[in-house]
Write a protein that holds these residues in place. Sequence first.
Motif: not given
Length: 246
Positions: A69, A72, A93-94, A97, A148
């Motif tokens: 988290r 990156a 990239g999410r 989360h 991210q």
Amino acid sequence: MRLTSSSVSRRLPFLDDISFEAARGIVGLLGPNGSGKSTLLRTLAGLDRPDTGQVLIDGAPMPRRTFARHVATVMQHTPDEVDMTVGDVVQLGRIPHRPRLSPTTTADAAHVAEALSKVDLPGWEHRAWSSLSGGERQRVAIARALAQDPEVLLLDEPTNHLDIRHRFALLETLSNMPVTVVAALHDLDLAAQYCTQVVLLTEGRVVATGPSSSVLTPARIAEVFGVTAQVTTDAAGRPRILLSCG
């Protein structure tokens, strides 16, 4: 933030006694081919494990999911043929989360759109990844990292494949973001202009670290890279470096 790794080897040591602190801004990892820049980035990203020592962020090791988290990574090589859209790639990239197996949200979509805008690719969500040029893929990979929302960005040759305008645009964007960027770079002039700190490597060891103006001197450039350098200052007060073989 403190990033530390002591020794990395497979059969022979690639890195030895590496330690430096990185604040917000761009920290450039510089050095000739084989100096250990990519290996150091892979170690910081957790892709290679140090034989001794460890990587610390804010003075402590970080659990893997928490690390995902906050940190990156964009390495040099991206997949060639992937049956995904640009939006699909940036949505990766999410993942750190979201709860596992949960669908994407409108907030995720907003992050994707914002990240694509930052790399000058607004509205490209539905483009096919396989249709992109090398430079466009590089920018999408960086957008995925930006989506991210990291505190730390680890980038291996982020300006690779980019045209001149997008090289400057990317470094300008990164230098104005509230993140710590650790980037392996080959272009000493770009590094001198945009890096708040540089870490100069040779043969897996740190030669010098500090502001580019104090590290990238003509004498040190000649010693490490074997070229002649003329170091000046531009109208904005930034160092500029002109290289020659003579």
